[in-house]
Design a protein around this motif. Structure first.
Motif, mmCIF file in Angstrom:
data_model
loop_
_atom_site.group_PDB
_atom_site.id
_atom_site.type_symbol
_atom_site.label_atom_id
_atom_site.label_comp_id
_atom_site.label_asym_id
_atom_site.label_seq_id
_atom_site.Cartn_x
_atom_site.Cartn_y
_atom_site.Cartn_z
ATOM 1 N N MET A 205 0.840 -1.195 0.000
ATOM 2 C CA MET A 205 0.000 0.000 0.000
ATOM 3 C C MET A 205 0.878 1.249 0.000
ATOM 4 S SD MET A 205 -3.438 -0.564 0.258
ATOM 5 C CE MET A 205 -4.152 0.640 1.345
ATOM 6 N N LYS A 206 1.909 1.242 0.836
ATOM 7 C CA LYS A 206 2.807 2.399 0.898
ATOM 8 C C LYS A 206 3.568 2.583 -0.410
ATOM 9 C CE LYS A 206 3.516 2.153 5.913
ATOM 10 N NZ LYS A 206 4.505 1.907 7.004
ATOM 11 N N SER A 207 3.908 1.453 -1.038
ATOM 12 C CA SER A 207 4.649 1.506 -2.300
ATOM 13 C C SER A 207 3.737 1.686 -3.509
ATOM 14 C CB SER A 207 5.460 0.217 -2.481
ATOM 15 O OG SER A 207 6.349 0.018 -1.418
ATOM 16 N N ARG A 208 2.431 1.691 -3.266
ATOM 17 C CA ARG A 208 1.424 1.803 -4.326
ATOM 18 C C ARG A 208 1.667 0.723 -5.390
ATOM 19 N NH1 ARG A 208 -1.381 6.384 -3.671
ATOM 20 N NH2 ARG A 208 -2.191 6.363 -5.802
ATOM 21 N N LEU A 209 1.739 -0.511 -4.890
ATOM 22 C CA LEU A 209 2.094 -1.647 -5.729
ATOM 23 C C LEU A 209 1.008 -2.709 -5.694
ATOM 24 C CD1 LEU A 209 4.523 -2.849 -7.399
ATOM 25 C CD2 LEU A 209 5.173 -4.040 -5.280
ATOM 26 N N ILE A 210 0.637 -3.230 -6.861
ATOM 27 C CA ILE A 210 -0.293 -4.351 -6.957
ATOM 28 C C ILE A 210 0.530 -5.610 -7.172
ATOM 29 C CG2 ILE A 210 -2.167 -5.396 -8.289
ATOM 30 C CD1 ILE A 210 -3.077 -2.974 -6.744
ATOM 31 N N ARG A 211 0.443 -6.531 -6.199
ATOM 32 C CA ARG A 211 1.250 -7.736 -6.231
ATOM 33 C C ARG A 211 0.388 -8.929 -5.820
ATOM 34 N NH1 ARG A 211 7.065 -7.903 -3.847
ATOM 35 N NH2 ARG A 211 6.295 -6.242 -2.529
ATOM 36 N N THR A 212 0.665 -10.093 -6.356
ATOM 37 C CA THR A 212 -0.079 -11.296 -5.977
ATOM 38 C C THR A 212 0.499 -11.862 -4.681
ATOM 39 O OG1 THR A 212 1.368 -12.687 -7.339
ATOM 40 C CG2 THR A 212 -0.650 -11.873 -8.362
ATOM 41 N N PRO A 213 -0.349 -12.398 -3.793
ATOM 42 C CA PRO A 213 0.166 -12.975 -2.546
ATOM 43 C C PRO A 213 1.072 -14.179 -2.780
ATOM 44 C CG PRO A 213 -2.185 -12.520 -2.364
ATOM 45 C CD PRO A 213 -1.821 -12.339 -3.798
ATOM 46 N N LEU A 214 0.748 -15.004 -3.776
ATOM 47 C CA LEU A 214 1.563 -16.161 -4.119
ATOM 48 C C LEU A 214 2.278 -15.917 -5.448
ATOM 49 C CD1 LEU A 214 -0.872 -19.041 -3.110
ATOM 50 C CD2 LEU A 214 1.037 -18.114 -1.796
ATOM 51 N N GLU A 215 3.094 -16.862 -5.860
ATOM 52 C CA GLU A 215 3.868 -16.747 -7.089
ATOM 53 C C GLU A 215 2.942 -16.449 -8.272
ATOM 54 O OE1 GLU A 215 5.341 -17.771 -10.744
ATOM 55 O OE2 GLU A 215 4.227 -19.371 -9.746
ATOM 56 N N PRO A 216 3.223 -15.411 -9.061
ATOM 57 C CA PRO A 216 2.262 -14.921 -10.058
ATOM 58 C C PRO A 216 1.818 -15.938 -11.096
ATOM 59 C CG PRO A 216 4.006 -13.304 -9.728
ATOM 60 C CD PRO A 216 4.421 -14.541 -8.997
ATOM 61 N N PHE A 217 2.735 -16.690 -11.681
ATOM 62 C CA PHE A 217 2.357 -17.591 -12.766
ATOM 63 C C PHE A 217 1.304 -18.589 -12.309
ATOM 64 C CE2 PHE A 217 2.769 -21.408 -15.364
ATOM 65 C CZ PHE A 217 2.652 -20.876 -16.632
ATOM 66 N N GLN A 218 1.548 -19.231 -11.176
ATOM 67 C CA GLN A 218 0.575 -20.209 -10.696
ATOM 68 C C GLN A 218 -0.715 -19.530 -10.254
ATOM 69 O OE1 GLN A 218 1.246 -23.486 -10.997
ATOM 70 N NE2 GLN A 218 -0.927 -23.796 -10.562
ATOM 71 N N THR A 219 -0.593 -18.326 -9.689
ATOM 72 C CA THR A 219 -1.783 -17.562 -9.290
ATOM 73 C C THR A 219 -2.695 -17.329 -10.490
ATOM 74 O OG1 THR A 219 -0.629 -16.436 -7.490
ATOM 75 C CG2 THR A 219 -2.582 -15.348 -8.367
ATOM 76 N N PHE A 220 -2.115 -16.921 -11.631
ATOM 77 C CA PHE A 220 -2.913 -16.646 -12.825
ATOM 78 C C PHE A 220 -3.382 -17.927 -13.502
ATOM 79 C CE2 PHE A 220 -0.062 -12.700 -12.994
ATOM 80 C CZ PHE A 220 -0.968 -11.955 -12.251
ATOM 81 N N MET A 221 -2.577 -18.978 -13.443
ATOM 82 C CA MET A 221 -3.022 -20.246 -14.024
ATOM 83 C C MET A 221 -4.194 -20.812 -13.239
ATOM 84 S SD MET A 221 -1.473 -20.983 -16.823
ATOM 85 C CE MET A 221 -1.885 -22.721 -17.019
ATOM 86 N N ASP A 222 -4.169 -20.652 -11.907
ATOM 87 C CA ASP A 222 -5.287 -21.113 -11.087
ATOM 88 C C ASP A 222 -6.569 -20.380 -11.453
ATOM 89 O OD1 ASP A 222 -3.765 -22.937 -9.691
ATOM 90 O OD2 ASP A 222 -3.424 -21.624 -7.966
ATOM 91 N N ASP A 223 -6.474 -19.064 -11.590
ATOM 92 C CA ASP A 223 -7.642 -18.244 -11.933
ATOM 93 C C ASP A 223 -7.185 -17.115 -12.844
ATOM 94 O OD1 ASP A 223 -9.905 -16.766 -12.174
ATOM 95 O OD2 ASP A 223 -10.252 -16.489 -10.029
ATOM 96 N N PRO A 224 -7.244 -17.305 -14.163
ATOM 97 C CA PRO A 224 -6.764 -16.285 -15.111
ATOM 98 C C PRO A 224 -7.517 -14.971 -15.035
ATOM 99 C CG PRO A 224 -7.044 -18.414 -16.194
ATOM 100 C CD PRO A 224 -7.681 -18.529 -14.854
ATOM 101 N N LEU A 225 -8.717 -14.977 -14.458
ATOM 102 C CA LEU A 225 -9.456 -13.720 -14.322
ATOM 103 C C LEU A 225 -8.674 -12.719 -13.483
ATOM 104 C CD1 LEU A 225 -12.152 -12.274 -14.977
ATOM 105 C CD2 LEU A 225 -12.995 -13.082 -12.764
ATOM 106 N N ARG A 226 -7.780 -13.222 -12.645
ATOM 107 C CA ARG A 226 -6.982 -12.333 -11.797
ATOM 108 C C ARG A 226 -6.130 -11.379 -12.623
ATOM 109 N NH1 ARG A 226 -5.548 -17.360 -7.811
ATOM 110 N NH2 ARG A 226 -7.242 -17.055 -6.308
ATOM 111 N N VAL A 227 -5.788 -11.770 -13.837
ATOM 112 C CA VAL A 227 -5.037 -10.860 -14.721
ATOM 113 C C VAL A 227 -5.828 -9.572 -14.915
ATOM 114 C CG1 VAL A 227 -4.205 -10.523 -17.075
ATOM 115 C CG2 VAL A 227 -3.788 -12.700 -15.910
ATOM 116 N N LEU A 228 -7.100 -9.707 -15.241
ATOM 117 C CA LEU A 228 -7.927 -8.521 -15.479
ATOM 118 C C LEU A 228 -8.242 -7.789 -14.183
ATOM 119 C CD1 LEU A 228 -10.418 -9.818 -18.205
ATOM 120 C CD2 LEU A 228 -8.187 -8.735 -18.473
#
Length: 551
Positions: A205-228
């Motif tokens: 929040m302080k860095s004004r950064l959007i980051r996934t809690p877990l490793e991004p590739f697997q996060t998006f493969m699990d639920d690709p809607l997270r990309v949008l």
């Protein structure tokens, strides 16, 4: 199981899991939030409901309540929110909400919490609907002016072929780690009065950064809607997406998963939220930069259709945003975008612009002609409404005529003073779906895309284009025909048939248009006799039958 990105690329991959994020926090980072009086009232009510439930339960585990996700994020950013998600540790949202309603009917509770009849709205349940990205049933109650959702803490397990996870009760840490972004994974613990951060949400929040809690590739493969969703949150909050996530958001495997696992309706919902937000240009910029355009704006059932050239698309959304930001009375944006609906339609048509230069298949002549490819791209790609699809088709069909009139004004053609010529054209553009102004804006934006992309010895600048189109709009204003579609007829069908002494027929609609054109040429004349005379002069052309002789 799907291999993780690091396994796919080999041991030397630059994309590695983030251990400081992946590891569950045994002691979450904390901070505090100052509640408004209404929020404090709601908190006290819910805590009393938890105590009420604890008294009737035989299980030792205490009911612990947390406000989760978006409310916590927005509160820390100083943004007011009236939607509050309440996460419960040991029971379902429906079970808690039903007990809450029982307690709120007791006189002592009503008196203690100052509950008025209007403070508590109806309880309703939103069923699980994985295709709409709703993986768990939630129960909602209107409390003290807030829409409060109740749901249990959960953990998710995904399979390779589906974005619909197996849902189980989970801990707060597990619930945080399953979320799409760390800034959406924060909890406000009602029992302790502190914010709980099991990931890196407060730091991000302080860095004004959007980051996934877990490793991004697997996060998006699990639920690709997270990309949008990450694109939407980054645009809305004006945050930056973590470069590690950005590297994989446009990965071919992620894009394939987005095509196969996500319903087009859900993609459309995310896009609508982006384009109706405060920063639609930033959303489209992310879509462009991350290589998402052809995955979103396409007909997935027709993989063989040609793809549009989007090399000049940036100029289109940047131009519209510049017009919006620099709006002044009488300017292009001020004249052509007159409502929130029109603004949203304009941004969708921005997305359609690249399709304007893709040749549409020739119609065989049998049956109804198929819609242009741009319409198909939003109809099938984002499941746009029928009205929006009709507008895209109409804007495409009318663009040539709009361009010809713009050129006529620019060239000072001899007929540009003909008020009826321009007024009747506007009425035609507006006839089927309305929003003729947005159609003109679409024609302008396509012109921007095409002219700026022309490799000419004498390139045209944006300023020159702006002056040309501004002159066209100024000319329409001078002719006083901007409201031509709503022009009240000087004579109606019954009056006209009576004046002509004939019965109504197929000719009548065209004859009334002749009357409107006459009105546009004679704006100060209020006597319909001239309009009738005009129609009489065109009897043969209009196919009006002869007046029957009286016996």
């Amino acid at each position: 199981m799907v291999k993780r990105k690091s396994e796919v690329l080999g041991g030397n991959s630059s994309i590695q899991p983030l251990p400081q994020i992946r590891k569950m926090a045994t002691q979450p980072a904390t901070t505090t939030i100052e509640l408004s009086p209404k929020e404090a009232q709601l908190k006290d009510l819910l805590l009393d409901a938890a105590k009420f439930i604890d008294k009737s339960r035989t299980i030792r585990d205490q009911v612990i309540l947390r406000w989760a996700g978006g409310w916590v994020r927005d509160k820390l950013l100083g943004i007011e929110s009236h939607d509050i998600d309440t996460a419960i540790n040991v029971m379902t949202g429906e079970a808690f909400a039903l007990k809450l309603c029982v307690m709120c009917q007791q006189p002592d509770a009503v008196k203690k919490h100052g509950i008025e009849e209007s403070d508590i709205g109806g309880l309703y349940k939103i069923a699980r609907n994985p295709e709409k990205s709703k993986h768990l049933e939630t129960t909602t109650i209107k409390l003290f002016g807030y829409d409060v959702d109740f749901v249990n803490l959960r953990k998710e397990t995904y399979t390779q072929d589906s974005r619909n996870p197996q849902m189980k009760f989970g801990t707060a840490e597990e619930d945080a780690l399953r979320r799409d972004a760390t800034v959406n994974a924060l909890f406000y613990n009602l029992n302790t009065g502190k914010v709980e951060d099991f990931t890196t949400g407060l730091t991000d929040m302080k860095s004004r950064l959007i980051r996934t809690p877990l490793e991004p590739f697997q996060t998006f493969m699990d639920d690709p809607l997270r990309v949008l969703r990450l694109v939407r949150f980054a645009s809305r909050l004006e945050f930056t997406i973590d470069p590690t996530a950005e590297k994989v958001m446009g990965d071919p495997q992620i894009l394939d998963a987005l095509r196969l696992k996500i319903s087009r309706e859900r993609i459309g919902i995310e896009l609508q939220k982006m384009l109706k937000g405060n920063h639609p240009r930033r959303s489209l910029e992310y879509i462009n930069d991350l290589g998402l355009y052809h995955t979103i704006f396409t007909d997935p059932s027709k993989p063989d259709i040609p793809s549009p050239d989007i090399s000049n698309w940036k100029a289109v959304y940047e131009c519209l945003d510049s017009l919006r930001q620099n709006k002044t009375p009488g300017s292009i944006y001020d004249v052509l975008v007159r409502s929130d609906e029109a603004a949203y339609y304009a941004w969708v048509l921005v997305a359609v612009c690249p399709w304007e230069n893709v040749e549409n298949p020739k119609h065989s002549g049998k049956g109804k002609a198929p819609p242009p490819l741009g319409t198909l791209a939003i109809r099938e790609g984002i499941k746009a409404t029928n009205k929006l699809c009709d507008l895209a088709t109409t804007a495409h069909n009318n663009r040539t005529e709009i361009m010809s009139l713009v050129k006529a004004v620019s060239d000072k053609a001899p007929f540009i003073a003909e008020r009826d010529r321009f007024g009747m054209a506007i009425r035609r553009w507006d006839l089927r779906v309305g929003h003729w102004r947005v159609q003109v804006l679409y024609a302008f934006l396509v012109d921007v895309m095409n002219v700026l992309g022309t490799k000419s010895k004498d390139p045209v600048s944006v300023d020159e284009l702006l002056r040309k189109w501004q002159a066209f709009l100024d000319h329409l204003q001078e002719l006083d025909i901007m409201e031509a579609p709503s022009l009240e007829r000087i004579i109606d069908g019954n009056q006209l048939t009576k004046a002509l002494g004939v019965r109504p027929g197929k000719w009548l609609a065209r004859a009334l248009e002749v009357c409107i054109a006459w009105q546009l040429r004679h704006p100060e004349n209020t006597d319909p006799a001239g309009a009738v005379k005009e129609v009489q002069s065109k009897r043969a052309e209009l196919g009006i039958p002869r007046k029957k002789k009286s016996r």
